[in-house]
Design a protein around this motif. Structure first.
Motif, PDB file in Angstrom:
ATOM      1  N   UNK A 176     -97.275   8.303  63.730  1.00 36.76           N
ATOM      2  CA  UNK A 176     -97.867   8.094  62.401  1.00 36.76           C
ATOM      3  C   UNK A 176     -98.242   6.624  62.269  1.00 36.76           C
ATOM      4  N   UNK A 177     -99.365   6.355  61.607  1.00 33.33           N
ATOM      5  CA  UNK A 177     -99.819   4.975  61.399  1.00 33.33           C
ATOM      6  C   UNK A 177    -100.665   4.915  60.138  1.00 33.33           C
ATOM      7  N   UNK A 178    -100.863   3.683  59.669  1.00 33.13           N
ATOM      8  CA  UNK A 178    -101.624   3.444  58.449  1.00 33.13           C
ATOM      9  C   UNK A 178    -103.052   3.070  58.825  1.00 33.13           C
ATOM     10  N   UNK A 179    -104.027   3.766  58.237  1.00 31.89           N
ATOM     11  CA  UNK A 179    -105.445   3.423  58.358  1.00 31.89           C
ATOM     12  C   UNK A 179    -105.988   3.397  56.932  1.00 31.89           C
ATOM     13  N   UNK A 180    -105.950   2.216  56.328  1.00 29.65           N
ATOM     14  CA  UNK A 180    -106.285   2.085  54.908  1.00 29.65           C
ATOM     15  C   UNK A 180    -107.528   2.888  54.558  1.00 29.65           C
ATOM     16  N   UNK A 181    -107.471   3.661  53.486  1.00 35.71           N
ATOM     17  CA  UNK A 181    -106.340   3.890  52.564  1.00 35.71           C
ATOM     18  C   UNK A 181    -105.583   5.169  52.872  1.00 35.71           C
ATOM     19  N   UNK A 197    -102.071   8.458  58.573  1.00 38.18           N
ATOM     20  CA  UNK A 197    -102.574   9.362  59.611  1.00 38.18           C
ATOM     21  C   UNK A 197    -101.415   9.769  60.516  1.00 38.18           C
ATOM     22  N   UNK A 198    -101.332  11.070  60.814  1.00 36.15           N
ATOM     23  CA  UNK A 198    -100.334  11.606  61.739  1.00 36.15           C
ATOM     24  C   UNK A 198    -101.080  12.320  62.856  1.00 36.15           C
ATOM     25  N   UNK A 199    -100.826  11.912  64.094  1.00 35.15           N
ATOM     26  CA  UNK A 199    -101.431  12.532  65.281  1.00 35.15           C
ATOM     27  C   UNK A 199    -100.346  13.155  66.143  1.00 35.15           C
ATOM     28  N   UNK A 212    -104.183  13.792  57.687  1.00 34.08           N
ATOM     29  CA  UNK A 212    -104.322  12.573  56.894  1.00 34.08           C
ATOM     30  C   UNK A 212    -104.004  12.879  55.442  1.00 34.08           C
ATOM     31  N   UNK A 213    -103.496  11.854  54.777  1.00 37.98           N
ATOM     32  CA  UNK A 213    -103.220  11.944  53.350  1.00 37.98           C
ATOM     33  C   UNK A 213    -103.435  10.564  52.751  1.00 37.98           C
ATOM     34  N   UNK A 214    -103.939  10.529  51.543  1.00 37.93           N
ATOM     35  CA  UNK A 214    -104.160   9.255  50.868  1.00 37.93           C
ATOM     36  C   UNK A 214    -102.817   8.611  50.521  1.00 37.93           C
ATOM     37  N   UNK A 215    -102.765   7.298  50.696  1.00 39.57           N
ATOM     38  CA  UNK A 215    -101.513   6.588  50.444  1.00 39.57           C
ATOM     39  C   UNK A 215    -101.073   6.690  48.989  1.00 39.57           C
ATOM     40  N   UNK A 216    -102.038   6.767  48.078  1.00 41.97           N
ATOM     41  CA  UNK A 216    -101.687   6.827  46.658  1.00 41.97           C
ATOM     42  C   UNK A 216    -100.977   8.123  46.291  1.00 41.97           C
ATOM     43  N   UNK A 217    -101.077   9.148  47.127  1.00 44.46           N
ATOM     44  CA  UNK A 217    -100.409  10.411  46.839  1.00 44.46           C
ATOM     45  C   UNK A 217     -98.948  10.412  47.273  1.00 44.46           C
ATOM     46  N   UNK A 218     -98.507   9.362  47.945  1.00 43.26           N
ATOM     47  CA  UNK A 218     -97.117   9.222  48.367  1.00 43.26           C
ATOM     48  C   UNK A 218     -96.484   8.041  47.648  1.00 43.26           C
ATOM     49  N   UNK A 251     -93.508  28.107  65.580  1.00 44.63           N
ATOM     50  CA  UNK A 251     -92.737  27.466  66.633  1.00 44.63           C
ATOM     51  C   UNK A 251     -91.781  26.409  66.098  1.00 44.63           C
ATOM     52  N   UNK A 252     -91.136  25.722  67.041  1.00 45.62           N
ATOM     53  CA  UNK A 252     -90.164  24.688  66.699  1.00 45.62           C
ATOM     54  C   UNK A 252     -90.888  23.439  66.208  1.00 45.62           C
ATOM     55  N   UNK A 253     -90.416  22.821  65.136  1.00 46.48           N
ATOM     56  CA  UNK A 253     -91.132  21.662  64.584  1.00 46.48           C
ATOM     57  C   UNK A 253     -90.860  20.387  65.371  1.00 46.48           C
ATOM     58  N   UNK A 254     -91.743  19.427  65.173  1.00 46.96           N
ATOM     59  CA  UNK A 254     -91.580  18.073  65.700  1.00 46.96           C
ATOM     60  C   UNK A 254     -91.598  17.146  64.486  1.00 46.96           C
ATOM     61  N   UNK A 255     -90.592  16.288  64.355  1.00 47.77           N
ATOM     62  CA  UNK A 255     -90.431  15.486  63.141  1.00 47.77           C
ATOM     63  C   UNK A 255     -90.431  13.999  63.459  1.00 47.77           C
ATOM     64  N   UNK A 256     -90.977  13.219  62.532  1.00 47.05           N
ATOM     65  CA  UNK A 256     -90.937  11.760  62.580  1.00 47.05           C
ATOM     66  C   UNK A 256     -90.744  11.251  61.153  1.00 47.05           C
ATOM     67  N   UNK A 257     -90.549   9.936  61.039  1.00 44.59           N
ATOM     68  CA  UNK A 257     -90.444   9.285  59.740  1.00 44.59           C
ATOM     69  C   UNK A 257     -91.592   8.303  59.571  1.00 44.59           C
ATOM     70  N   UNK A 258     -92.035   8.135  58.333  1.00 45.48           N
ATOM     71  CA  UNK A 258     -93.175   7.258  58.070  1.00 45.48           C
ATOM     72  C   UNK A 258     -93.097   6.741  56.641  1.00 45.48           C
ATOM     73  N   UNK A 259     -93.722   5.568  56.437  1.00 43.58           N
ATOM     74  CA  UNK A 259     -93.886   4.970  55.118  1.00 43.58           C
ATOM     75  C   UNK A 259     -95.372   4.924  54.797  1.00 43.58           C
ATOM     76  N   UNK A 260     -95.726   5.353  53.573  1.00 41.30           N
ATOM     77  CA  UNK A 260     -97.120   5.231  53.156  1.00 41.30           C
ATOM     78  C   UNK A 260     -97.479   3.782  52.853  1.00 41.30           C
TER      79      UNK A 260
END
Length: 733
Positions: free
Chosen positions: A337-342, A345-347, A386-392, A411-420
């Protein structure tokens, strides 16, 4: 003389003429060099505003106030000319001089007081530079649930020239425009591929087929497409842990699919589910909410949800609930996950290309309950979300999980942590110092609680500064919770603090102080070893020396104690004293504790001795039990003991001979004792003061420890005769 002067006159006239010509030529050249011609007009650009005029502009713009322009237009294919003056760097020719499809030429001449400069001749095809006014939209009619028919007209009379149209549209809640071109369009356009029961905003523009200029956009129009049956839903579930019997609660969640009409109306929902090993179908109708809780047994189930409105029912959204003991498949290899203003993004990367549908869940890590705080969305045909940062929520850590969906199986999920959005930590690390040495120290700290981090900790920076020294720093990664400081100064006070940094910045912790050691444990051990080794070698050498020569070592360890019986007191009093019987204490052969039993002496002799020999002799009156002989002080026998540790006598004086305790025989008569004492007293009184100090003895010191035998000595001591002394004793004195 006259001839000479006549010849010189014409020469002077010629010189003046030459100087005049030279000055005129110089002024002409200066005037020519100071002349500034106008800049040549360049970059001529013309636009033919249909049914209005032909407007041309050029560069540069007007430079000085005295610069003017002459604009020449050749039209009717070179048959006619039109010229006019212009004061600005633009000019509009009248409509009568510009009639499409003519080809015109334009020339601009700039002039001022110093001269004229002409531009290059430019040629213009009027249709290629024609520009019209925005069109007028007459109507927008929904023909079916996915199409609009637009009628429009131009403001000018286009005279049958072929036109190109462009129509743009967007949904009311969107800011993204979609553009559609219509070649050789007429005044009716059909816009297809729309969503049913959706509100759209439309605008239109056009140009001549050979023109480079579009008209401006028309006035925007808003219309709604026709309604149709609802779209298929996006369906998801939340599985709770199974109980002891294998039963579990399953919460079904559904919502409109991405791309579904915004204004789509739904009257309700139908739910159907059945166990895979059973034919019993359970149906629940007319659900108005977008979630429902089912109680299912441990075996696998198939669940479907449909929505309906006045036009019909949507297709089924089907999802399989796996068996309690069923193992799910893993189709995701990695994710980031990374920030691409605004946007956030999760790949992710899929190990099986057949998977083309994914369910993305995101939930605040600190959420107390999962059901109300959980958000989810279905993604198809892509491996990113992708999701807008203002929604988080900013500065909040989210748990993001991606589930692969193959058919109806999850299937089995894959999880990470992220900050908007990240910020600096609310507080710095709690720091302490350990393992302080001469030049080293270990700095340790605790992790900041997640609620106070405001982002991911990228690194820690340890700052340390000696008292009065330069500030230094050392950076470690986010996984390290300690840092070793080296090359410190011995016995120096240091101030240290730790800064925790996120992508937005860093926050310092509390400053603490410590001081490096002045001596290390190794040095202490080494010094102790050296001293102990030296003492051990000295002890071994001493023992060896004592074994070889015992006669030399014995007097040092066990010195001889003077025998009171051999004291020189007997020599002072003469032969009248007799040795007293010695009492043995402890061992019979020990002669250290001996009690003398003196014969009775006159009281004045004792007073004289005490006055002249202060701190030398202490009189102890004792009485021998059972004999009844009375002493001069009240019935106790006297003991005379000299101190072996310091010379006896008045301060500043000593005896020439060392004092030795002498036994006085109790058998001597009273006269003999009295005579000898008087002789000794007279002899000492006659000695001069300069010869009273013995060369072998040092004068007594005031700070020297007082002899316990002399602690009750006084300068003058009076011996009183006790009232109870027997009469025969008084007579003897």
């Amino acid at each position: 003389m006259q001839l000479i002067s006549q010849r010189q006159w014409p020469l002077g006239v010629n010189a003046g003429i030459m100087w005049t010509l030279a000055l005129w030529a110089f002024s002409f050249l200066c005037k020519f060099s100071l002349a500034v011609l106008p800049t040549k007009p360049e970059n001529i650009s013309c636009v033919f505003y249909f049914d209005r005029n032909l407007t041309c502009t050029w560069r540069p713009e007007k430079e000085t106030n005295d610069t003017s322009y002459i604009v020449t237009l050749t039209y009717s294919y070179g048959k006619s000319n039109y010229s006019d003056n212009a004061t600005e760097a633009s000019y509009s020719f009248p409509r009568s001089c510009a009639m499409p499809p003519d080809i015109c030429s334009v020339e601009v001449q700039a002039q001022n007081g110093d001269g004229k400069v002409k531009s290059d001749i430019t040629y213009w095809h009027l249709i290629s530079i024609a520009k019209t006014e925005p069109p007028i939209i007459l109507s927008v009619n929904p023909i079916c649930n996915r199409m609009f028919q637009i009628q429009w007209k131009p403001r000018e009379k286009t005279r049958g020239f072929p036109l190109v149209c462009m129509l743009r549209f967007r949904t009311v809640n969107s800011s993204h425009w979609t553009e559609v071109n219509f070649e050789n369009c007429k005044q009716v356009c059909n816009l297809t591929g729309l969503q049913a029961f959706t509100e759209y905003v439309l605008a239109l523009r056009f140009r001549f087929n050979d023109s480079r200029y579009w008209s401006k956009w028309s006035k925007e129009e808003t219309r709604v497409t026709m309604e149709e049956v609802p779209h298929v839903l996006d369906l998801w579930r939340i599985l709770e842990p199974a109980d002891m019997n294998g039963d579990r609660k399953v919460r079904l969640l559904w919502k409109k699919a991405r791309g579904a009409p915004v204004l789509e109306k739904t009257f309700g929902y139908h739910i159907q589910y059945f166990a895979e090993n059973s034919t019993n179908l359970t149906e629940i109708n007319n659900i108005t909410t977008q979630q429902y809780e089912l109680l299912l047994m441990s075996q696998a189930h198939s669940v479907s949800v449909t929505s309906f409105n006045s036009l019909g029912k949507s297709q089924e959204a089907i999802l399989r609930i796996p068996d309690v003991h069923e193992k799910t498949f893993q189709y995701i290899k990695s994710m980031k996950a990374y920030i691409a203003e605004p946007l956030l993004v999760v790949n992710w990367q899929s190990s099986i290309p057949a998977v083309d549908t994914w369910i993305v869940e995101w939930l605040p890590e600190a959420a107390m309950s999962k059901f109300p705080a959980l958000s989810w969305e279905s993604v198809s045909q892509v491996t990113n979300w992708t999701i807008e940062q203002d929604k988080l929520k900013p500065f909040t850590c989210y748990n993001i999980s991606v589930y692969p969906v193959l058919g109806h199986r999850v299937g089995e999920p894959y999880s990470i942590q992220a900050y908007a959005k990240e910020g600096t930590p609310l507080k710095g690390p709690e720091t302490r110092v350990e393992n302080i040495g001469l030049r080293t120290a270990t700095i340790t700290w605790k992790e900041i609680p997640k609620s106070a981090r405001n982002g991911f900790i990228n690194n820690y920076t340890v700052f340390y500064q000696a008292e009065g020294g330069k500030e230094l720093s050392k950076t470690v990664n986010s996984h390290a919770l300690q840092c070793d400081l080296e090359s410190l100064t011995r016995r120096t006070s240091y101030t240290v603090w730790v800064m925790a940094s996120t992508r937005a910045g860093g926050t310092n912790g509390v400053r603490i102080n410590f001081k490096t050691l002045s001596i290390s444990v190794f040095e202490i051990v080494l010094l102790t070893s050296l001293v102990g080794g030296g003492l051990l070698l000295l002890s071994i050498k001493t023992v060896t020396f004592g074994l070889r020569k015992p006669n030399r070592l014995t007097p040092l360890c066990c010195p001889d104690v003077p025998n009171p019986a051999e004291s020189s007191l007997a020599t002072w009093l003469g032969d009248g004293f007799k040795k007293s019987n010695m009492k043995e204490t402890g061992n019979s052969g020990d002669t250290e504790d001996v009690v003398l039993k003196p014969c009775p002496v006159p009281a004045d002799l004792i007073d004289k001795l005490v006055v002249n020999f202060e701190n030398f002799l202490e009189v102890v009156l004792t009485e021998e039990a059972g004999k009844g002989q009375a002493s001069i002080l009240g019935g106790e026998a006297n003991e005379y003991v000299t101190s072996p540790s310091r010379p006896d006598g008045p301060p500043g004086k000593s005896f020439k001979e060392p004092s030795v305790l002498t036994e006085v025989a109790s058998e001597d008569s009273h006269s003999t004792c009295s005579r000898m004492a008087d002789e000794a007293y007279s002899e000492l009184a006659r000695q001069p003061s300069s010869s009273c100090q013995s060369p072998g003895l040092s004068p007594p010191r005031e700070d020297q420890a007082q002899n316990p035998y002399l602690k009750n000595s006084v300068t003058t001591r009076e011996f009183l005769v006790h009232e109870n002394i027997p009469e025969h004793s008084k007579g003897e004195v």
